[in-house]
Enzyme design. Structure first.
Site, PDB file in Angstrom:
ATOM      1  N   GLY A 121       0.838  -1.201   0.000  1.00 17.88           N
ATOM      2  CA  GLY A 121       0.000   0.000   0.000  1.00 17.88           C
ATOM      3  C   GLY A 121       0.872   1.250   0.000  1.00 17.88           C
ATOM      4  N   HIS A 450      -4.981 -17.618  48.329  1.00 20.46           N
ATOM      5  CA  HIS A 450      -3.823 -18.318  48.896  1.00 20.46           C
ATOM      6  C   HIS A 450      -3.896 -19.794  48.516  1.00 20.46           C
ATOM      7  CE1 HIS A 450      -0.669 -19.451  51.692  1.00 20.46           C
ATOM      8  NE2 HIS A 450      -1.458 -20.425  52.142  1.00 20.46           N
TER       9      HIS A 450
END
Ligand code: FAD
Ligand code: NAD
Length: 471
Positions: A121, A450
């Site tokens: 392009g 935890h």
């Protein structure tokens, strides 16, 4: 002449994400990308998907598994006799990962009604784009808006000319057909460390020559020190203050000459990787009469909303200022699409995270202590080591720490720095906290599951106020 609301030039994470968002917003969108895969077919996804983020992480994962066979598993009571490495299979897997993702990007463009052109392009005056589709004649289309996302390419240095065989850039270093016995790398930056880690884990003797005296100057100083120690222990020989003066490929390998404080030195390696940074890629991108302004570093000049000097033309990603990171490119692409569609967009460059996918990983967001001091901002800091985490002991990943920097007056979190396993995942919590302008107290009051590595983030936040529990 065909007319589009938006033509995007470049199909990397900046361009294809911008095009998808444009499609979602109902804009008639075309994307032009020239990348061809090793099979000669269009390969959407740019540097990141084809020769960057994705294949490097695929090889980092493969090599990590291989390394763990000998270095981690025996401590778990697992020994595997007769383990072997098949580089061809490893590379084929990596290529398959890339091709799967290439197809995924093409499908997403189709789903969002983006017309994809495979070819080059070129921006012309009047916001026209000349598209040279591979193997066909050039076609010119009109665009109300153009988004340039042309990306970057490796920087070449004349003292070590890349030949694609013995002296390679990142593309070559992702495709060695055998493990080089001795691998030289110029540049101890992100690519040097990630790809150096891959081949070192597979058995290469890796020597990295870095011109600067400082190791990872953008990172937290304690992380840089600890990381240098850890990587050296793993077998990466990192020479700082080493200036390469020549590299010559011969029949037996590559002879490298360099200078450091002690004088001139020579190094013989089988392969040499040049990884000294990347530059914005704008070759053949714009017709001379368009007058697109560039900055001093050869990048397309843009303002805070990625607007260029030409009305209706935007630029994003590696082709413009800022860190060369895929997620930064994508965020800019989304913001530009929304600006074009008439929304108020904002890009929070302050909270773009960095990750280096070594082992342990390095990740950070926001300022370092040094940067805060330079800005005259007084801060408080809290650190927490992985070795105080139950989960880290369970998985054998005790090297590392989390450091949180907070404003001394307001307690707002201004920087989070992590060295350790899963740092790439843990940093997301820090980014969210900073986007919401959280204080260290906010993080300290957030319940973390935890046993997880994320408890190090929680404890570091507690440590800002001197009240970490497990330290
Ligand atoms: P690119 O991805 O470079 O894409 C640009 C595209 O535009 C290319 O396909 C190119 O062919 C095409 N193009 C250019 N000009 C034209 C033209 N005129 N016409 C048509 N097509 C054109 N970043 C991370 O965030 N995380 C990582 O883990 C990471 N790992 C990396 C590992 C390596 C080895 C490398 C090299 C880079 C890595 N990066 C990583 C950086 C990341 O790849 C880039 O920041 C990102 O690709 C930039 O996206 P982009 O869309 O701006 O450009
Ligand atoms: P880099 O800027 O990270 O590192 C290049 C290094 O080479 C620097 O330390 C520099 O001092 C050194 N250097 C430059 N010239 C030299 C010379 N002549 N001799 C010796 N050393 C020299 O660049 P890179 O590693 O090539 O990576 C390019 C960019 O790609 C990165 O900056 C990053 O934006 C992106 N990337 C990101 C990731 C990730 O996010 N995990 C991974 C790979 C690449």
């Amino acid at each position: 002449m065909k007319n589009y609301d938006v033509v995007v030039i470049g199909g990397g994470p900046g361009g294809y994400v911008a095009a998808i968002r444009c499609g979602q917003l109902g804009l008639a969108t075309a994307l032009v990308d020239e990348w061809l895969g090793t099979d000669g077919k269009p390969a959407l996804g740019g540097t990141c998907l084809n020769v960057g983020c994705i294949p490097s992480k695929a090889l980092l994962d493969s090599s990590h598994h291989y390394h763990n066979l000998a270095h981690l598993l025996p401590a778990h009571g697992i020994t595997i006799k007769g383990a072997s490495l098949d580089v061809a299979t490893m590379l084929a897997r990596k290529n398959k990962v890339v091709q799967t993702m290439n197809r995924g990007v093409a499908a997403l463009l189709k789903k969002n009604k983006v017309t994809a052109f495979s070819g080059h392009g070129r921006l012309q005056a009047g916001n026209h784009v000349a598209i040279a589709v591979h193997g066909a004649a050039e076609e010119v289309v009109a665009a109300k808006n153009v988004i340039i996302a042309s990306g970057s390419v490796p920087i070449d240095i004349p003292v070590a000319p890349v030949d694609g065989r013995s002296i390679v850039d990142n593309t070559g270093a992702l495709a060695f057909d055998e493990v080089p016995k001795r691998l030289g790398i110029i540049g101890a930056g992100v690519i040097g460390l990630e790809l150096g880690s891959v081949w070192n884990r597979l058995g290469s003797e890796v020597v990295i020559l870095e011109a600067l005296e400082d190791f990872l100057p953008a990172a937290d100083r304690q992380i840089a020190r600890d990381a240098l120690k850890a990587f050296t222990k793993q077998g990466l020989a990192i020479h700082l203050g080493a200036r390469v003066t020549g590299a010559k490929a011969g029949k037996k390998g590559v002879s490298v000459k360099y200078e450091d404080q002690a004088g001139s030195k020579a190094l013989e390696v089988d392969r040499l990787v040049v990884a000294v940074g990347r530059r914005a890629f704008t070759d053949g991108l714009v017709d001379a009469d368009v007058g697109l302004a560039m900055d001093d570093a050869g990048r397309i000049q843009v303002d805070e909303l990625c607007r260029t000097s030409i009305d209706g033309v935007y630029a994003v990603g590696d082709a413009v200022k800022g860190p060369m990171l895929a997620h930064k490119a994508s965020e800019e692409g989304i913001a530009v699409a929304e600006t074009i569609a008439g929304s108020k967009a904002h890009i929070d460059h302050r909270t773009v995270p960095w990750v280096i996918y070594t082992h342990p990983e390095i990740a950070w967001v926001g300022d370092t202590e040094q940067q805060l001091a330079e800005k005259g901002i007084a801060s408080r800091s809290g650190s927490f080591p992985y070795r105080a985490l139950g989960r880290a002991h369970g998985s054998g990943e005790t090297n590392g720490f989390v450091k949180i920097l907070a404003d001394a007056k307001s307690d707002e979190i201004l920087g989070v720095h992590i060295f350790g396993a899963q740092a790439s995942e843990l940093i997301a919590e820090a980014v969210t906290a900073m986007v919401f302008r959280a204080s260290s107290e906010d993080l300290a009051r957030t319940v973390h599951a935890h046993p997880t590595l994320s408890e190090a983030v929680h404890e570091a936040a507690l440590a800002v106020d001197g009240r970490a529990i497990h330290m």
